[in-house]
Design a protein around this motif. Structure first.
Motif, mmCIF file in Angstrom:
data_model
loop_
_atom_site.group_PDB
_atom_site.id
_atom_site.type_symbol
_atom_site.label_atom_id
_atom_site.label_comp_id
_atom_site.label_asym_id
_atom_site.label_seq_id
_atom_site.Cartn_x
_atom_site.Cartn_y
_atom_site.Cartn_z
ATOM 1 N N ASN A 1 0.777 -1.238 0.000
ATOM 2 C CA ASN A 1 0.000 0.000 0.000
ATOM 3 C C ASN A 1 0.808 1.288 0.000
ATOM 4 O O ASN A 1 0.524 2.218 0.773
ATOM 5 C CB ASN A 1 -0.979 0.020 1.188
ATOM 6 C CG ASN A 1 -2.301 -0.604 0.825
ATOM 7 O OD1 ASN A 1 -2.904 -0.235 -0.184
ATOM 8 N ND2 ASN A 1 -2.764 -1.542 1.634
ATOM 9 N N GLY B 1 5.801 7.593 -5.430
ATOM 10 C CA GLY B 1 5.099 7.831 -4.172
ATOM 11 C C GLY B 1 5.138 6.658 -3.226
ATOM 12 O O GLY B 1 4.116 6.068 -2.890
ATOM 13 N N CYS C 1 7.550 10.646 0.614
ATOM 14 C CA CYS C 1 7.369 10.511 -0.831
ATOM 15 C C CYS C 1 6.556 11.652 -1.414
ATOM 16 O O CYS C 1 6.559 11.876 -2.615
ATOM 17 C CB CYS C 1 6.726 9.178 -1.181
ATOM 18 S SG CYS C 1 4.947 9.123 -0.921
ATOM 19 N N GLY C 2 5.815 12.348 -0.564
ATOM 20 C CA GLY C 2 5.081 13.517 -1.019
ATOM 21 C C GLY C 2 3.727 13.240 -1.639
ATOM 22 O O GLY C 2 3.007 14.171 -1.996
ATOM 23 N N PHE C 3 3.364 11.976 -1.757
ATOM 24 C CA PHE C 3 2.129 11.672 -2.481
ATOM 25 C C PHE C 3 0.887 12.082 -1.695
ATOM 26 O O PHE C 3 -0.073 12.592 -2.252
ATOM 27 C CB PHE C 3 2.063 10.186 -2.838
ATOM 28 C CG PHE C 3 1.060 9.884 -3.913
ATOM 29 C CD1 PHE C 3 1.359 10.121 -5.248
ATOM 30 C CD2 PHE C 3 -0.196 9.374 -3.602
ATOM 31 C CE1 PHE C 3 0.435 9.861 -6.253
ATOM 32 C CE2 PHE C 3 -1.129 9.104 -4.602
ATOM 33 C CZ PHE C 3 -0.810 9.350 -5.932
ATOM 34 N N ARG D 1 1.476 6.552 4.149
ATOM 35 C CA ARG D 1 2.148 5.278 4.394
ATOM 36 C C ARG D 1 3.602 5.482 4.800
ATOM 37 O O ARG D 1 4.241 4.538 5.229
ATOM 38 C CB ARG D 1 2.065 4.420 3.120
ATOM 39 C CG ARG D 1 2.447 2.957 3.307
ATOM 40 C CD ARG D 1 1.635 2.247 4.367
ATOM 41 N NE ARG D 1 1.507 0.816 4.146
ATOM 42 C CZ ARG D 1 0.998 -0.019 5.049
ATOM 43 N NH1 ARG D 1 0.568 0.449 6.230
ATOM 44 N NH2 ARG D 1 0.875 -1.302 4.790
ATOM 45 N N CYS D 2 4.115 6.696 4.632
ATOM 46 C CA CYS D 2 5.566 6.900 4.821
ATOM 47 C C CYS D 2 5.969 7.375 6.204
ATOM 48 O O CYS D 2 6.993 6.956 6.718
ATOM 49 C CB CYS D 2 6.084 7.931 3.826
ATOM 50 S SG CYS D 2 5.960 7.470 2.106
ATOM 51 N N GLU E 1 -5.840 1.181 -10.256
ATOM 52 C CA GLU E 1 -6.808 1.654 -9.275
ATOM 53 C C GLU E 1 -6.441 0.957 -7.965
ATOM 54 O O GLU E 1 -5.792 -0.089 -7.978
ATOM 55 C CB GLU E 1 -8.224 1.294 -9.719
ATOM 56 C CG GLU E 1 -8.571 1.988 -11.028
ATOM 57 C CD GLU E 1 -10.028 1.846 -11.416
ATOM 58 O OE1 GLU E 1 -10.756 1.066 -10.766
ATOM 59 O OE2 GLU E 1 -10.424 2.531 -12.372
ATOM 60 N N ARG E 2 -6.836 1.527 -6.845
ATOM 61 C CA ARG E 2 -6.426 0.933 -5.575
ATOM 62 C C ARG E 2 -6.883 -0.527 -5.474
ATOM 63 O O ARG E 2 -6.161 -1.379 -4.960
ATOM 64 C CB ARG E 2 -6.958 1.762 -4.409
ATOM 65 C CG ARG E 2 -6.559 1.254 -3.039
ATOM 66 C CD ARG E 2 -5.047 1.134 -2.829
ATOM 67 N NE ARG E 2 -4.341 2.392 -3.008
ATOM 68 C CZ ARG E 2 -3.018 2.519 -2.927
ATOM 69 N NH1 ARG E 2 -2.248 1.473 -2.673
ATOM 70 N NH2 ARG E 2 -2.453 3.688 -3.132
ATOM 71 N N VAL F 1 -4.660 10.895 -6.762
ATOM 72 C CA VAL F 1 -5.672 9.853 -6.575
ATOM 73 C C VAL F 1 -4.971 8.644 -5.946
ATOM 74 O O VAL F 1 -4.094 8.051 -6.569
ATOM 75 C CB VAL F 1 -6.312 9.450 -7.917
ATOM 76 C CG1 VAL F 1 -7.314 8.305 -7.705
ATOM 77 C CG2 VAL F 1 -7.002 10.648 -8.550
ATOM 78 N N GLY F 2 -5.346 8.317 -4.717
ATOM 79 C CA GLY F 2 -4.688 7.213 -4.033
ATOM 80 C C GLY F 2 -5.603 6.040 -3.788
ATOM 81 O O GLY F 2 -5.178 5.011 -3.281
ATOM 82 N N CYS F 3 -6.889 6.189 -4.094
ATOM 83 C CA CYS F 3 -7.795 5.072 -3.842
ATOM 84 C C CYS F 3 -9.028 5.196 -4.710
ATOM 85 O O CYS F 3 -9.184 6.163 -5.457
ATOM 86 C CB CYS F 3 -8.191 5.017 -2.363
ATOM 87 S SG CYS F 3 -9.353 6.300 -1.858
ATOM 88 N N ASP F 4 -9.894 4.201 -4.607
ATOM 89 C CA ASP F 4 -11.145 4.249 -5.354
ATOM 90 C C ASP F 4 -12.339 4.085 -4.424
ATOM 91 O O ASP F 4 -13.418 3.693 -4.852
ATOM 92 C CB ASP F 4 -11.147 3.188 -6.468
ATOM 93 C CG ASP F 4 -10.631 1.835 -5.987
ATOM 94 O OD1 ASP F 4 -10.549 1.638 -4.748
ATOM 95 O OD2 ASP F 4 -10.313 0.985 -6.827
ATOM 96 N N MET G 1 1.237 4.834 -1.173
ATOM 97 C CA MET G 1 0.057 5.662 -1.482
ATOM 98 C C MET G 1 -0.077 5.958 -2.977
ATOM 99 O O MET G 1 -1.160 6.162 -3.480
ATOM 100 C CB MET G 1 0.075 6.964 -0.671
ATOM 101 C CG MET G 1 -0.157 6.774 0.823
ATOM 102 S SD MET G 1 -1.481 5.613 1.257
ATOM 103 C CE MET G 1 -2.878 6.384 0.477
ATOM 104 N N GLU G 2 1.056 5.994 -3.677
ATOM 105 C CA GLU G 2 0.943 6.122 -5.130
ATOM 106 C C GLU G 2 0.766 4.732 -5.716
ATOM 107 O O GLU G 2 1.638 3.873 -5.576
ATOM 108 C CB GLU G 2 2.213 6.736 -5.732
ATOM 109 C CG GLU G 2 2.125 6.875 -7.235
ATOM 110 C CD GLU G 2 3.484 6.767 -7.964
ATOM 111 O OE1 GLU G 2 3.542 7.162 -9.128
ATOM 112 O OE2 GLU G 2 4.458 6.260 -7.380
ATOM 113 N N PRO G 3 -0.336 4.477 -6.397
ATOM 114 C CA PRO G 3 -0.510 3.164 -7.014
ATOM 115 C C PRO G 3 0.542 2.953 -8.110
ATOM 116 O O PRO G 3 1.083 3.917 -8.652
ATOM 117 C CB PRO G 3 -1.907 3.228 -7.627
ATOM 118 C CG PRO G 3 -2.571 4.415 -7.028
ATOM 119 C CD PRO G 3 -1.479 5.366 -6.653
#
Ligand code: FES
Ligand code: FES
Lengths: 785, 156
Positions: free
Chosen positions: A197, A251, B100-102, B136-137, A283-284, B39-42, A199-201
């Protein structure tokens, strides 16, 4: 230490672009004429693939191409790059893993086809219209049962779903010690499966230039050259010199972006077919279904002690779930990155470890932050804590009784590691202070008065970092060398570009590496630019993982700086009309010993590029490259102490204190190092208390989104008290050890030991990770019943 | 079929023709090139996409672009004053509140909304406010510290 040299807490230069939204991650890249890929993925964990009907989908608007596995027959399958020899002397079973499935699918989420269309929406719509005929098979899900008779067979090439059985140590000798031991502590537990996980996919953009025949792949990768090498040598997608791989801002990785996945292979291949740039961003939900997962061990572990509490021997039996295929470095994780660390910080006499690596119908499992070492630390530190409780000893004292003494280094362990240096007892004492151990009983009494249970837990971990000495890694099965490169290029005006083969995806290399160059060469920090990630700019490099960027990548920088100084000395000697032996270099100045005759390194650089008055026979230019192969692993170690409070009514656990004292050797930038420790602990706390990748009996990932998979949030974790007890490593020129994984390695055992300590008072003997409120509450109820 | 959407983004009037199913975050990233919003999730859980809509923090993946018709939107690109970082951005930098900055743009946009409503938040309040932002970092330690410092700087 200069203001911005080694040891200075410099705030990171890369921050500006990230806090202003100016970072460039792969999904931020768009190309003229770009198309989009959407993968058709198997909804089933185990099925025959009887046919893929793309006719209707192919006719939909915007669709440029649809490819299935057979179309890519010329492309080599995904590989595992670390060969293991089975206990029987046979090579491991590594069944072929086609980028798009052929004939059979082996995990839910496996790619069956790819649709390439002009817009993402068109690609998705058409992917939904691809009709796949599956023949359902029963799934193998539970690793502990995978090799049992009567289970479905996943790969023809791996009978009984066994990839390999591997062992380290002298079993007969260890058994004999156990037979005569005064006390034996035994535990059985799982090391829970995790989803990395970042954060950047994962994402990639593949381009092909028909004019030059050059492929360019932008990808969220931790190691662009490793991607290039594998895609060229094993997949045959393009010769290396025609394949440019660029990892821009990435990321987060945590291991998951080391590996070569199906998607980048398919896109690189397909871009030369459709003659358009192609973009894919996970996509996540796709990340959950396709990123390599971490951990997933089932273990029985035993520790034999004598009547004085000395550790005599350890015996460990582990089943490691590999998932459906062997991912890029999967086989190294439960073997050489695991069993070799089972000595921990202790003088345990003999160790035997047996590992069965099994296939299941789940996503492949590979390295995730710590990779094998968190599993090892959990085995060792849970055993030690349980042994302390069973024998009525203070857990800190029992550890001290068994620590490798400070004067015993270099220390050879029974599991083929040689620790270079350390001060285990010193770190423990410092951690005890930081944790306020003396006041624990009073705090416990106070909790008790309020109806709560308080516990304290220790984790005196060790890890092998600075991956890795190439010859040693090669002798153990690695398919690559694990050195690192650095190129220091002076420009005529005196500023410097550093090109590194390591890759930063959050670690702050642009700052820390500039500090090293500034420190070693006396160039102003602001005048050093760090370039990484683009295979067409940087020298071949192995990337970033295994806490190697400082110990290996940083050492390469020092070696390159040494070469710069050596050449600069010749130029200065010539210009200053002195003998080379009389030139001293310090603080950026070349000085003739005992005189005030000097020239600074910028002047030397200018002279090197405008060599009008120049040493005869010396090449112009000041541009030096070094490749550094480490002499050994480095061994960061320390003690983490966690204090928890449990509410017996709800089972909820709160972390009240968390103290960490680590030996990372020399710190290049303590601000960054502390951040690495915090982040690692956060992930370790997640493993201990929250996170779990759960499959149902049919092989469906039940915790497949952030609605179901519990990521640590800001209010789940405490502030951490972090301290250092650095003993410089004698084995690399910086004296560094590596700090990226320590937190994730130490924390699970520290937290779980604290939870066990708290629950011991109510008769709970064992609880598995993650210690969720439900599990804790249930354990309390069961113990009371 | 596309629909035309007009709104103000970072003080500029903009419009774009988008499919009705286009999310605000997609419009910002794809149509307007404002790729600082991530965009980190759906499932609208991660908060990487947080922007301000009419002054309030909103996950830009939970809103269709057409729902933002006429709205005043601010993204991370609109936070600094020219080359001068906003005190909250500066605080993240000084306190190593990002790796990471995301997640960072979402964190900062979220933090600004917190401080607007609660200029002197406690550590607990900061942590609870960040419920909807995943990182996450960093293990959150330095994010919390950054927001505390940023809030202090904004109080002056
Ligand atoms: S992308 Fe909006 S919350 Fe994750
Ligand atoms: S800094 Fe990487 S996710 Fe927060």
């Amino acid at each position: 230490m200069t203001e911005q040299g080694i040891g200075a807490a410099v705030a990171r230069r890369e921050d500006r672009r990230f806090v202003t939204g100016q970072g460039h991650y792969t999904d931020d890249i768009n190309r003229r004429g770009q198309t989009y890929a959407c993968f058709v993925r198997s909804p089933h964990a185990h099925a025959t693939l009887n046919g893929v009907d793309t006719a209707a989908a192919g006719a939909m608007p915007g669709v440029r191409a649809i490819f299935v596995g057979e179309d890519m027959a010329e492309v080599g399958p995904l590989i595992c790059g670390w060969a293991i020899t089975d206990v029987n002397g046979e090579p491991f079973r590594a069944p072929p893993h086609p980028a798009l499935a052929i004939g059979k699918v082996n995990y839910a989420g496996e790619a069956v086809a790819v649709v390439i269309a002009d817009t993402l929406e068109q690609a998705k719509d058409a992917a939904a219209a691809v009709e796949v005929d599956y023949g359902l098979l029963d799934a193998v899900v539970d690793p502990a049962q995978a090799t049992a008779g009567g289970q479905p067979q996943i790969h023809e090439a791996a009978p009984g779903n066994l990839s390999f059985e591997w062992a380290l140590g002298d079993k007969a000798a260890v058994d004999a010690v156990f037979d005569g031991a005064a006390h034996v502590t035994s535990l059985e537990f799982a090391n829970n499966r995790l989803v990395p996980n970042a954060m950047e996919p994962r994402a990639c953009v593949a381009e092909y230039d028909a004019g030059s025949g050059e492929h360019t792949l932008h990808i969220a990768s931790q190691n662009p050259h490793v991607h290039r090498l594998v895609m060229s040598a094993f997949h045959g997608l393009a010769p290396e010199h025609k394949l440019r791989v660029v990892a821009p801002d990435v990321g987060g990785g945590f291991g998951s972006k080391i590996f070569i996945y199906a998607e980048e292979v398919v896109l690189t291949w397909a871009a030369s077919r459709v003659r358009r740039p192609i973009k894919w961003t996970a996509e996540r939900s796709e990340s959950f279904l396709t990123d390599a997962h971490g951990r997933d061990h089932v273990t029985t572990a035993e520790l034999a002690l004598d009547s004085d509490g000395k550790f005599l021997a350890m015996r460990v039996d582990t089943t490691a779930n590999m998932g459906a295929y062997l991912s890029t470095f999967a086989s190294a994780v439960p073997t050489y990155l695991y069993a070799t660390l089972l000595a921990g910080q202790y003088t345990t006499g003999g160790i035997y470890c047996n590992v069965k690596a099994v296939f299941t119908n789940t996503v492949p499992v590979d390295a995730y932050r710590g990779a094998g070492r968190p599993e090892a630390a959990y085995v060792v530190e849970r055993l030690v804590e349980a042994a302390a409780a069973e024998t009525g000893r203070d857990p800190a004292d029992l550890r001290k009784t068994n620590f490798v003494p400070t004067d015993a280094f270099p220390y050879e362990t029974p599991v083929i590691m040689q620790y270079d240096c350390g001060d285990f007892a010193g770190s423990m004492d410092q951690a005890l202070d930081l944790a306020g151990y003396g006041g624990f009983q009073a705090r416990k009494a106070e909790s008790k008065a309020g109806g709560r249970l308080r516990g304290i837990g220790f984790s005196s971990y060790i890890e092998a970092c600075g991956v890795a000495p190439s010859a040693a890694a090669g002798s153990l099965g690695a398919g690559v060398g694990l050195w690192e490169s650095a190129n220091i290029r002076f420009n005529p005006t005196g500023n410097v570009q550093l090109f590194t083969g390591c890759h930063s995806h959050g670690q702050g290399h642009e700052t820390a590496y500039a500090q090293i160059v500034a420190d070693k060469l006396g160039v102003p920090y602001e005048q050093v630019e760090v370039i990484h990630g683009d295979s067409s700019k940087i020298p071949f490099g192995m990337g970033t993982y295994g806490s190697r960027s400082a110990a290996v990548g940083g050492s390469a920088i020092v070696k390159a700086a040494d070469k710069v100084i050596e050449k600069g000395r010749k130029i200065a000697a010539h210009t200053l009309e002195a003998s080379e032996d009389d030139i001293e270099f310090a603080g950026g100045n070349f000085t003739v010993k005992g005189t005030d005759k000097a020239m600074n390194i910028a002047e030397v650089a200018f002279t090197a590029y405008v060599p009008h008055n120049y040493p005869e026979g010396l090449e112009p230019g000041l541009d030096e490259t070094a490749f550094y192969d480490p002499l050994n692993f480095s061994f960061p170690a320390g003690t983490h102490i966690c204090e928890v409070e449990v509410d017996p009514e709800t089972g909820s656990v709160s972390i009240e204190r968390y103290a960490a004292v680590d030996d990372f050797g020399v710190l290049i930038n303590p601000l960054i190092v502390e951040g690495q420790v915090h982040g690692g602990i956060g992930q370790g706390v997640g493993q201990a208390m929250l996170e779990h990748a759960v499959y149902d009996g049919a092989g469906q990932l039940v915790s497949g989104s952030y609605m179901d998979y519990t990521m640590p949030r800001a209010d789940d974790v405490p502030s951490y008290d972090v301290g250092f007890n650095g003993v410089p490593s004698p084995l690399n020129p910086l004296g560094v050890k590596g700090c990226g994984e320590a937190g994730a390695i130490a924390a699970p055992a520290a937290v779980m030991n604290a939870v066990h300590d708290a629950l011991r008072d109510v008769g709970v003997g064992h609880i598995e990770m993650p210690a969720t409120p439900l599990r804790v509450w249930q354990a309390i109820q069961d113990a009371a019943a | 079929m596309t629909v035309s959407v007009s709104l103000t983004v970072n003080g500029e009037a903009v419009s774009a023709d988008v499919e009705p199913r286009t999310l605000l975050v997609q419009m910002l990233r794809e149509e307007l090139g404002l790729t600082g919003t991530h965009v980190g999730c759906d499932t609208s859980q991660c908060g990487a996409c947080v922007v301000h809509v009419d002054g309030e923090s909103v996950k830009a993946c939970t809103l269709l672009a057409v729902q933002a018709e006429g709205a005043d939107v601010k993204t991370i690109e609109g936070v600094a004053d020219g080359d001068t970082l906003h005190p909250m951005q500066q605080a993240f930098h000084e306190n190593h509140g990002l790796q990471c900055g995301f997640c960072t743009p979402g964190m900062i946009m979220s933090a600004l909304d917190l401080v607007k409503n609660n200029p002197d938040p406690s550590e607990r309040e900061i942590r609870e406010w960040l419920e909807g932002n995943l990182c996450r970092c960093t293990g959150y330690h330095n994010i919390v510290k950054s927001i505390d410092a940023g809030a202090r700087a904004m109080r002056g």
